[in-house]
Design an enzyme around this catalytic site. Structure first.
Site, PDB file in Angstrom:
ATOM      1  N   LYS A  35      -1.309  79.389  82.932  1.00  0.00           N
ATOM      2  CA  LYS A  35       0.015  80.025  82.974  1.00  0.00           C
ATOM      3  C   LYS A  35       1.068  79.715  82.030  1.00  0.00           C
ATOM      4  O   LYS A  35       1.432  78.492  81.599  1.00  0.00           O
ATOM      5  CB  LYS A  35       0.661  79.663  84.278  1.00  0.00           C
ATOM      6  CG  LYS A  35       2.117  79.720  84.745  1.00  0.00           C
ATOM      7  CD  LYS A  35       2.428  79.176  86.025  1.00  0.00           C
ATOM      8  CE  LYS A  35       4.055  79.581  86.262  1.00  0.00           C
ATOM      9  NZ  LYS A  35       4.538  78.857  87.413  1.00  0.00           N
ATOM     10  N   ASP A  90      11.565  79.282  83.988  1.00  0.00           N
ATOM     11  CA  ASP A  90      11.435  79.923  85.181  1.00  0.00           C
ATOM     12  C   ASP A  90      12.814  79.680  85.693  1.00  0.00           C
ATOM     13  O   ASP A  90      12.976  78.562  86.232  1.00  0.00           O
ATOM     14  CB  ASP A  90      10.304  79.154  85.898  1.00  0.00           C
ATOM     15  CG  ASP A  90      10.012  80.030  87.256  1.00  0.00           C
ATOM     16  OD1 ASP A  90      10.871  81.148  87.263  1.00  0.00           O
ATOM     17  OD2 ASP A  90       9.620  79.685  87.947  1.00  0.00           O
ATOM     18  N   LYS A  97      16.483  79.753  91.755  1.00  0.00           N
ATOM     19  CA  LYS A  97      16.355  78.275  92.019  1.00  0.00           C
ATOM     20  C   LYS A  97      17.582  77.542  92.209  1.00  0.00           C
ATOM     21  O   LYS A  97      18.521  77.971  91.439  1.00  0.00           O
ATOM     22  CB  LYS A  97      15.417  77.781  91.012  1.00  0.00           C
ATOM     23  CG  LYS A  97      14.027  77.900  90.642  1.00  0.00           C
ATOM     24  CD  LYS A  97      13.086  77.301  89.654  1.00  0.00           C
ATOM     25  CE  LYS A  97      12.021  77.713  89.363  1.00  0.00           C
ATOM     26  NZ  LYS A  97      10.740  77.537  90.489  1.00  0.00           N
ATOM     27  N   ASP A  99       7.276  74.635  82.850  1.00  0.00           N
ATOM     28  CA  ASP A  99       6.418  75.709  83.498  1.00  0.00           C
ATOM     29  C   ASP A  99       5.235  76.340  82.975  1.00  0.00           C
ATOM     30  O   ASP A  99       4.540  77.273  83.301  1.00  0.00           O
ATOM     31  CB  ASP A  99       7.364  76.766  84.319  1.00  0.00           C
ATOM     32  CG  ASP A  99       6.897  77.305  85.568  1.00  0.00           C
ATOM     33  OD1 ASP A  99       6.082  76.509  86.104  1.00  0.00           O
ATOM     34  OD2 ASP A  99       7.281  78.466  85.937  1.00  0.00           O
ATOM     35  N   ASP A 115      10.538  84.212  92.313  1.00  0.00           N
ATOM     36  CA  ASP A 115      10.155  82.972  91.998  1.00  0.00           C
ATOM     37  C   ASP A 115       8.326  82.574  92.439  1.00  0.00           C
ATOM     38  O   ASP A 115       8.222  81.561  91.825  1.00  0.00           O
ATOM     39  CB  ASP A 115      10.894  81.877  92.821  1.00  0.00           C
ATOM     40  CG  ASP A 115      10.924  80.239  92.111  1.00  0.00           C
ATOM     41  OD1 ASP A 115      10.526  80.484  90.924  1.00  0.00           O
ATOM     42  OD2 ASP A 115      11.101  79.498  92.859  1.00  0.00           O
ATOM     43  N   GLU A 175       6.405  84.049  90.330  1.00  0.00           N
ATOM     44  CA  GLU A 175       5.876  84.829  89.184  1.00  0.00           C
ATOM     45  C   GLU A 175       4.705  84.291  88.469  1.00  0.00           C
ATOM     46  O   GLU A 175       3.923  85.107  87.990  1.00  0.00           O
ATOM     47  CB  GLU A 175       7.149  84.875  88.252  1.00  0.00           C
ATOM     48  CG  GLU A 175       7.226  83.491  87.271  1.00  0.00           C
ATOM     49  CD  GLU A 175       7.327  82.290  87.897  1.00  0.00           C
ATOM     50  OE1 GLU A 175       6.703  81.301  87.228  1.00  0.00           O
ATOM     51  OE2 GLU A 175       7.811  81.969  89.054  1.00  0.00           O
ATOM     52  N   ARG A 221       1.691  83.427  89.750  1.00  0.00           N
ATOM     53  CA  ARG A 221       0.704  83.993  90.224  1.00  0.00           C
ATOM     54  C   ARG A 221       0.425  85.570  89.730  1.00  0.00           C
ATOM     55  O   ARG A 221      -0.618  86.284  89.596  1.00  0.00           O
ATOM     56  CB  ARG A 221       0.660  84.029  91.608  1.00  0.00           C
ATOM     57  CG  ARG A 221       1.597  84.809  92.313  1.00  0.00           C
ATOM     58  CD  ARG A 221       1.844  84.313  93.660  1.00  0.00           C
ATOM     59  NE  ARG A 221       2.561  82.984  93.833  1.00  0.00           N
ATOM     60  CZ  ARG A 221       2.466  82.159  95.097  1.00  0.00           C
ATOM     61  NH1 ARG A 221       2.449  82.826  96.198  1.00  0.00           N
ATOM     62  NH2 ARG A 221       3.137  80.880  94.875  1.00  0.00           N
TER      63      ARG A 221
END
Length: 500
Positions: free
Chosen positions: A265, A270, A277, A288, A347, A349, A351
Site C-alpha cells: 500500500k 491519508d 480523520k 501510510d 477513509d 481507501e 483496501r
C-alpha cells in the site's frame, strides 16, 4: 567495515572490546580468563559482585588502564543462557552499539563465542551482530540545520573468529544487508509527504531497478484509465498529484513461473477524504505508505542477495485528499477486476488501491500473493503495537511467512476469516462489494475485502498499522518508522518458498 581476525589479539588498540555475559555464574571465556590475569583476577570478582551485570541488555564498561590493548571492555548482559532468543540477542547487541556511539567511539571488537548458546550458533551470532549494528545506529536527521559538532561514526569493527572465514563473511554480509534495507524503508516512511509523493516513490522504484537490473514498469494515470483501475483512480480523484502504479520484476529462474507477488500500500498521505480523520488522526499520516516501503526494502535485499526465485512487486500509490473532485461516500466504483464497490467510507481507501494492485500482480503471473499495508486502526486495538495482524486463505502459505518472521523477530498473529466475514463485505444492494461494513472486526473486514480480489490465489494479508512505527526509541532504532516486514518478506522469498 568488518575486519576478521582468527585469534583474539589483546594488543589491538580498539576503543571498545564487546563481550557477552550471561546471568547466574557463567564463567568467563578462555581468552578472557587469560586477560583476567592482567587484572589480578578482578574481572571475575566484578562479575560475581554485580558490577558487571548479566541482566539482559545491561551495559557495563571497564577501563583497562593500559594493561591490555583495548581501551575499554564493554560487557553486555544476555540474561539466562537458556532463555536467550535471537530477538533478545539482537537487542543486547543494539544496547552495546548505541552505548559506543553515545560515547563517541570509533572502533570496536567483538568476541563472537561469548554470545553463543546451544540454540544460537556462532554464524547466527555474527549475522545478528551485523544486522543490529545497522539497525541500532540508524538515525533520521530530518531537516534541522546542522550543528558544528562533527558526527562520530564507528569506522572499524573487528570480529574474532577461528572458523571458516568465508562462511563468517557471508553471515556478516547477510545481516548487514538486511539491516541496511530496513533502514532504507525507515527513511522512506519518515520522509514528509510533501517530499515523497507518488511520483517520488516511483522514482525510487526506478532507482532500485537501475541498480539491481529489475524490470520496471510505471503506470501513469492514462494507463490506469485504459486498464480500468477504477478503485485506485477513485482514491486519487481529490489529489493534485497524479497516481502511480510501480511494478518491479526480479527473475531468478530461467522460466517466469512460481512467481511470488508482493503488493504494498503506497498511500503517501491519508486525510481520510470526505470521511475526514480527526485532527490528531491526521498527524503522522505520511507513514501510510509503510507497506510500499516494506516491499521496496525487501526488493533491495532481493537485489543484493539474488535468490533463485521469481518476484513481482506491485505498489499502487497516491495520496487521499479532499477537494471538489474527491470521491464520496455512496459512490459506486468499478475495480480493475470488474467487481463494483459501494463506497461507505473514503477513509477505507487502502483496501481499494490494493484491490487493483492485487489484480495487476495476478496478471503478471503471481502464483502466491502477500499484501502489506498500514490498513486499520482496528488491528492496534486487537493486537497492540508489537504484533502484525495476518489474514489468509491458505494456512500453509501463512505458516511459511510466520516461520520467516520468527527468524527476524517480527511477530505475526493470525486473525480469523470466516464466510460470515466475506458475506459482510459482499453486502450491498447496489454493488458487488462494500468497502466498510462496520467498525466491528474492522481489521478483519479490511482483510476480507482484499481477499475478494485474491480469490483462489494463495494469499496472505499483513496489517502493519501498529508495528510500522514506534513512539519512542529502543535498542534497535529511534522513534519513528521501524521498517517492519522488510526482513520477513525477504527471508520468506530467500528460504521459505518451496518449488511447486
Amino acid at each position: 567495515m568488518f575486519h576478521i581476525e582468527k585469534a583474539v589479539n589483546v594488543k589491538n588498540q580498539e576503543e571498545y572490546f564487546v563481550i557477552g555475559v550471561f546471568q547466574e555464574g557463567e564463567k568467563l571465556g578462555d581468552w578472557l580468563s587469560q586477560v583476567d590475569e592482567s587484572f589480578r583476577s578482578q574481572l571475575k570478582e566484578l562479575v560475581k559482585c554485580g558490577d558487571v551485570s548479566g541482566k539482559r541488555k545491561a551495559v557495563s564498561i571497564i577501563h583497562t588502564l593500559g594493561w591490555i590493548g583495548p581501551k575499554r571492555l564493554l560487557f553486555v548482559g544476555l540474561g539466562k543462557k537458556k532463555d536467550l532468543t535471537k530477538e533478545g540477542l539482537a537487542e543486547s547487541f543494539g544496547a552495546a552499539f548505541q552505548t559506543v556511539k553515545k560515547n563517541r567511539g570509533h572502533s570496536i571488537a567483538l568476541d563472537l563465542q561469548s554470545f553463543t548458546t546451544d540454540n544460537i550458533d556462532v554464524l547466527k551470532v555474527a549475522e545478528l551482530a551485523a544486522q543490529s549494528f545497522a539497525l541500532s545506529l540508524y538515525t533520521f536527521d530530518g531537516y534541522k540545520q546542522k550543528e558544528n559538532k562533527p558526527d562520530v561514526e564507528i569506522e572499524k569493527f573487528t570480529i574474532y573468529y577461528d572458523g571458516n572465514e568465508e562462511q563468517l563473511q557471508k553471515a556478516l554480509d547477510m545481516g548487514f544487508i538486511y539491516g541496511q534495507a530496513t533502514n532504507s524503508a525507515r527513511t522512506l516512511v519518515n520522509t514528509p509527504a510533501n517530499l515523497l509523493t507518488a511520483t517520488d516513490l516511483a522514482e525510487y522504484g526506478k532507482m532500485l531497478a537501475e541498480k539491481y537490473g529489475f524490470e520496471c514498469e510505471i503506470l501513469e494515470k492514462e494507463d490506469m484509465e485504459k486498464l480500468g483501475m477504477g478503485a485506485l483512480l477513485a482514491v486519487n480523484q481529490g489529489s493534485e498529484n497524479p497516481p502511480k502504479l510501480i511494478v518491479l520484476k526480479y527473475q531468478g529462474r530461467k522460466e517466469w513461473k512460481d512467481v511470488i507477488g508482493l503488493v504494498g500500500k503506497g498511500i503517501t498521505f491519508d486525510t481520510g477524504g470526505y470521511s475526514l480523520k480527526p485532527r490528531d488522526g491526521l498527524i503522522h499520516m505520511k507513514t501510510d505508505m509503510g507497506g510500499a516501503a516494506a516491499v521496496l526494502g525487501a526488493m533491495e535485499i532481493i537485489g543484493e542477495r539474488k535468490p533463485e526465485q521469481n518476484v513481482v512487486a506491485v505498489i499502487p500509490s497516491t495520496d487521499n485528499m479532499v477537494s471538489g473532485k474527491a470521491f464520496k461516500p455512496d459512490d459506486v466504483i468499478t475495480s480493475m477486476s470488474g467487481k463494483t464497490i459501494e463506497v461507505l467510507n473514503t477513509d477505507a481507501e487502502g483496501r481499494l488501491v490494493l484491490a487493483d494492485g492485487i489484480t495487476y500482480a495476478k496478471q503478471h503471473g503471481a502464483d502466491v500473493l502477500i499484501d502489506v499495508a498500514t490498513l486499520t486502526g482496528g488491528v492496534i486495538i486487537a493486537l497492540g503495537s508489537d504484533k502484525t495482524g495476518a489474514i489468509t486463505n491458505d494456512e500453509t502459505l501463512l505458516e511459511k511467512i510466520i516461520d520467516a518472521s520468527k527468524e527476524t523477530g517480527e511477530m505475526i498473529w493470525q486473525l480469523p476469516l470466516t464466510e460470515k466475514d466475506r458475506e459482510k463485505v459482499r453486502n450491498s444492494k447496489i454493488a458487488d462489494l462494500n468497502n466498510s461494513p462496520s467498525r466491528e472486526g474492522h481489521a478483519i473486514m479490511g482483510g476480507a475485502f482484499i481477499g475478494e480480489f485474491a480469490e483462489d490465489t494463495p494469499w496472505v494479508h499483513l496489517d502493519i498499522a501498529g508495528t510500522s512505527t514506534v513512539k519512542s526509541g529502543n535498542e534497535l532504532g529511534p522513534a519513528g518508522a521501524t521498517g517492519v516486514m522488510v526482513r520477513t518478506l525477504a527471508s520468506f522469498v530467500e528460504r521459505y518458498f518451496n518449488k511447486k
